[in-house]
Design an enzyme around this catalytic site. Structure first.
Site, mmCIF file in Angstrom:
data_model
loop_
_atom_site.group_PDB
_atom_site.id
_atom_site.type_symbol
_atom_site.label_atom_id
_atom_site.label_comp_id
_atom_site.label_asym_id
_atom_site.label_seq_id
_atom_site.Cartn_x
_atom_site.Cartn_y
_atom_site.Cartn_z
ATOM 1 N N ASP A 192 0.825 -1.207 0.000
ATOM 2 C CA ASP A 192 0.000 0.000 0.000
ATOM 3 C C ASP A 192 0.862 1.261 0.000
ATOM 4 O O ASP A 192 1.987 1.249 0.500
ATOM 5 C CB ASP A 192 -0.873 0.050 1.261
ATOM 6 C CG ASP A 192 -2.026 -0.928 1.232
ATOM 7 O OD1 ASP A 192 -2.132 -1.713 0.276
ATOM 8 O OD2 ASP A 192 -2.820 -0.901 2.191
ATOM 9 N N HIS A 209 -5.694 2.823 -4.259
ATOM 10 C CA HIS A 209 -5.713 3.082 -2.810
ATOM 11 C C HIS A 209 -6.210 4.503 -2.540
ATOM 12 O O HIS A 209 -6.076 5.004 -1.435
ATOM 13 C CB HIS A 209 -4.315 2.856 -2.240
ATOM 14 C CG HIS A 209 -4.252 2.634 -0.766
ATOM 15 N ND1 HIS A 209 -5.123 1.804 -0.083
ATOM 16 C CD2 HIS A 209 -3.400 3.120 0.164
ATOM 17 C CE1 HIS A 209 -4.806 1.802 1.211
ATOM 18 N NE2 HIS A 209 -3.765 2.597 1.377
ATOM 19 N N HIS A 217 -5.226 9.261 0.186
ATOM 20 C CA HIS A 217 -5.268 8.417 1.389
ATOM 21 C C HIS A 217 -6.211 8.999 2.442
ATOM 22 O O HIS A 217 -5.876 9.151 3.612
ATOM 23 C CB HIS A 217 -3.861 8.230 1.976
ATOM 24 C CG HIS A 217 -3.700 6.967 2.774
ATOM 25 N ND1 HIS A 217 -4.052 6.876 4.099
ATOM 26 C CD2 HIS A 217 -3.220 5.754 2.422
ATOM 27 C CE1 HIS A 217 -3.785 5.657 4.538
ATOM 28 N NE2 HIS A 217 -3.280 4.944 3.536
ATOM 29 N N HIS A 275 3.921 -2.128 3.182
ATOM 30 C CA HIS A 275 3.842 -0.746 2.712
ATOM 31 C C HIS A 275 5.046 -0.349 1.871
ATOM 32 O O HIS A 275 6.135 -0.881 2.030
ATOM 33 C CB HIS A 275 3.660 0.196 3.910
ATOM 34 C CG HIS A 275 2.349 -0.018 4.588
ATOM 35 N ND1 HIS A 275 2.167 -1.011 5.504
ATOM 36 C CD2 HIS A 275 1.157 0.598 4.418
ATOM 37 C CE1 HIS A 275 0.897 -1.011 5.895
ATOM 38 N NE2 HIS A 275 0.267 -0.046 5.252
#
Length: 181
Positions: A3, A54, A58, A149
């Site tokens: 991510d 994503h 964010h 990540h």
């Protein structure tokens, strides 16, 4: 899965480690990072990996106005759709927080909302690459979806690539295969 990328300092290193282990992954990208690093999208896809959405910034769907979240998702999907050779078919909500409106949006855009079952907390201060790898190896099962990540978080920068190397080596020796979604 990874991510928050792409990043110029981690994405290429992650792609190298994945390639060394003949592993495939799905990268859930943020539009704001893609804008600064469009070439990374092509590197990800050319390595046999998938690109998922994503969001653009964010945003936390539980703490942000629904229209703002949906506009953000629209912007991120438009950018990725323009850049990706393949279709964008996966969406992971930031923070893993979805709402009815984000689920409706995902369905309306033919995106599968993807969560995970193994979160080794590579972003947590104090977690070493060994801690991260050990958490994954202890919890992973056939069909598991791991979330790591690709970000500027200092702990991710310091530990995630080494953790991925250890995860791929240890689970690979047990017969695990690593595939994109």
């Amino acid at each position: 899965t990874f991510d928050d990328g792409p990043t110029p300092h981690l994405t290429p290193r992650l792609l190298d480690v994945l390639s060394e282990h003949d592993a495939r992954a799905t990268f859930f990208l943020l539009g704001k990072h893609v804008e600064r690093n469009t070439a990374a999208v092509h590197l990800i896809e050319s390595g046999g990996h998938r690109v998922g959405l994503h969001g653009f910034h964010h945003l936390d769907a539980w703490r942000t106005d629904a229209k703002e979240v949906l506009d953000d998702l629209d912007n991120g999907l438009a950018l990725l759709s323009d850049l990706c050779a393949g279709s964008v078919i996966h969406f992971r909500p930031p923070f893993g927080r979805f709402t009815r409106s984000t689920l409706r949006w995902s369905r309306a855009n033919n995106l599968a909302t993807v969560m995970w079952d193994v979160m080794p907390a590579d972003f947590m201060p104090g977690s070493t690459s060994e801690d991260i790898a050990s958490r994954v190896v202890a919890k992973a099962q056939a069909g598991s979806i791991l979330v790591l990540h690709d970000s500027w978080n200092p702990n991710v920068v310091a530990n995630t690539v080494d953790a991925v190397e250890a995860i791929l080596s240890r689970l690979g020796s047990r017969g695990f295969r690593f595939e994109s979604l």
